[in-house]
Motif scaffolding. Sequence first.
Motif, PDB file in Angstrom:
ATOM      1  N   UNK A  11       0.840  -1.165   0.097  1.00 27.01           N
ATOM      2  CA  UNK A  11       0.052  -0.007   0.058  1.00 27.01           C
ATOM      3  C   UNK A  11       0.940   1.140   0.069  1.00 27.01           C
ATOM      4  N   UNK A  12       1.667   1.518   0.982  1.00 31.74           N
ATOM      5  CA  UNK A  12       2.425   2.659   0.899  1.00 31.74           C
ATOM      6  C   UNK A  12       3.438   3.118   0.001  1.00 31.74           C
ATOM      7  N   UNK A  13       4.246   2.000  -0.413  1.00 30.45           N
ATOM      8  CA  UNK A  13       5.252   1.905  -1.483  1.00 30.45           C
ATOM      9  C   UNK A  13       4.326   2.300  -2.755  1.00 30.45           C
ATOM     10  N   UNK A  14       3.320   1.474  -3.187  1.00 30.65           N
ATOM     11  CA  UNK A  14       2.768   1.862  -4.281  1.00 30.65           C
ATOM     12  C   UNK A  14       1.894   3.275  -4.394  1.00 30.65           C
ATOM     13  N   UNK A  15       1.781   3.876  -3.150  1.00 33.97           N
ATOM     14  CA  UNK A  15       0.867   5.134  -3.186  1.00 33.97           C
ATOM     15  C   UNK A  15       1.999   6.004  -3.410  1.00 33.97           C
ATOM     16  N   UNK A  16       3.232   5.906  -2.856  1.00 32.19           N
ATOM     17  CA  UNK A  16       4.179   6.884  -3.154  1.00 32.19           C
ATOM     18  C   UNK A  16       4.827   7.124  -4.737  1.00 32.19           C
ATOM     19  N   UNK A  17       4.768   5.717  -5.135  1.00 30.28           N
ATOM     20  CA  UNK A  17       5.192   5.530  -6.341  1.00 30.28           C
ATOM     21  C   UNK A  17       4.257   5.752  -7.562  1.00 30.28           C
ATOM     22  N   UNK A  18       2.882   5.849  -7.105  1.00 29.20           N
ATOM     23  CA  UNK A  18       1.804   5.802  -7.766  1.00 29.20           C
ATOM     24  C   UNK A  18       1.537   7.205  -8.484  1.00 29.20           C
ATOM     25  N   UNK A  19       2.370   8.373  -7.887  1.00 34.47           N
ATOM     26  CA  UNK A  19       2.053   9.722  -8.513  1.00 34.47           C
ATOM     27  C   UNK A  19       2.795   9.891  -9.755  1.00 34.47           C
ATOM     28  N   UNK A  20       3.694   8.895 -10.156  1.00 38.87           N
ATOM     29  CA  UNK A  20       4.284   8.760 -11.516  1.00 38.87           C
ATOM     30  C   UNK A  20       3.542   7.957 -12.563  1.00 38.87           C
ATOM     31  N   UNK A  21       2.293   7.359 -12.028  1.00 42.55           N
ATOM     32  CA  UNK A  21       1.525   6.451 -12.916  1.00 42.55           C
ATOM     33  C   UNK A  21       0.696   7.147 -13.673  1.00 42.55           C
ATOM     34  N   UNK A  22       0.525   6.730 -15.023  1.00 43.64           N
ATOM     35  CA  UNK A  22      -0.747   7.247 -15.704  1.00 43.64           C
ATOM     36  C   UNK A  22      -1.966   6.382 -15.909  1.00 43.64           C
ATOM     37  N   UNK A  23      -3.022   6.307 -15.564  1.00 43.45           N
ATOM     38  CA  UNK A  23      -3.351   7.435 -14.384  1.00 43.45           C
ATOM     39  C   UNK A  23      -2.761   7.081 -13.189  1.00 43.45           C
ATOM     40  N   UNK A  24      -2.744   7.831 -11.977  1.00 42.68           N
ATOM     41  CA  UNK A  24      -2.076   7.744 -10.764  1.00 42.68           C
ATOM     42  C   UNK A  24      -2.529   6.702 -10.013  1.00 42.68           C
TER      43      UNK A  24
END
Length: 370
Positions: A11-24
């Motif tokens: 959860x927490x690491x994917x949340x941080x890294x998720x800001x660079x995903x499209x869509x986030x």
Amino acid sequence: MAFTPADQRELYLPLIEGIHETPPFGLFMRNLVARTGARRAFLILTLANAAPEQEPVVIPVSAPRAAQEPPLDFRRLAALGLHQHRALRPGRVYALDEMLDYDDPAQLARQRDALEDMGIRHARWLRVSAGGAADAWLVLVRLREDFSASAVSLLSDIAPHLASALRTLVALIGQRLQTGLAQSALERLGIGQIALDAEGRVMAADALAESVLTFLPEPSQRAGRRLQLLPDVERQLENACATLAAGNGPPVCVLPVDPRRHINLLLRRADLRLDDPAALPAVVGLLRLDRREDHAAGASTLQALHGLSAQEAALAHALSRGEPLVEAGLALGLTAETARNYSKRIYSKTGTSGQADLVRLVFSGLAPFS
């Protein structure tokens, strides 16, 4: 609740890294659905300064057991007259019963029927806010059993972290907008840029430079790329970067990176001001393509700036392209004498003394950005 290794990993690491995903936040959402036992879910992201007609970003997610079901229809949910999303208190988890209209029995019956038709018997809502700059709404639903207390507790625990990630995403969106503005203006002028270190490695390149130049991975373990150049030109680049970085020699160097396509690279010592932490480039390389603005847009800008008539503006723009006066006039349906008269009025209204001065005025003004 203490963070477990699974919480951090899923959860927490994917949340941080998720800001660079499209869509986030896609991976975060899939893992959250699995951890909470949700059947389907969606995350809605809206920016405060988005245009009214701009669609929000919606990230729908389904559990594997619901893969064949249609995703949650957030518009249909919004049309049910549930508790207004913007009235939800940020960070608080709401149950389905809290969203229903118990003051109107007929409305309540319609809401329950529609929810049943959508396969929603249990749900949780969570709103997070990025200080007024953006909002997000997380909705998770189940069909047979309500969410467990541990699942609801997990949503409560994740709320401040999701809000922090949303604030980071908003800041990143702002940086992307600034970058997009700068690149758009430069591309209209046919300008591309690259950042180089003192040894000639490419640290960054804008979109135009990426499309024009050829890059190779750095052969060593160090970060960066190399320009694909002839050996002699590559040595010139390395020497120029070392000299400019040291502050020795002339302030600029022109390097013919692709004589066949007439592409030259202007190298100068970097003077960028970046916030720490940042790896500062030593040299900035600039290239320029033979590109001019659209004729109609450029003429319209000159008309607005200098009070020219439409025909005068069209002729002025043609002259700024280096076209001879008589030929430019004929192309606009003007006689040679009329074109000469127009040119006198153009020079008078623009305060220029001739075609060369007009070219200077146009190139140093707003028309090239039209």
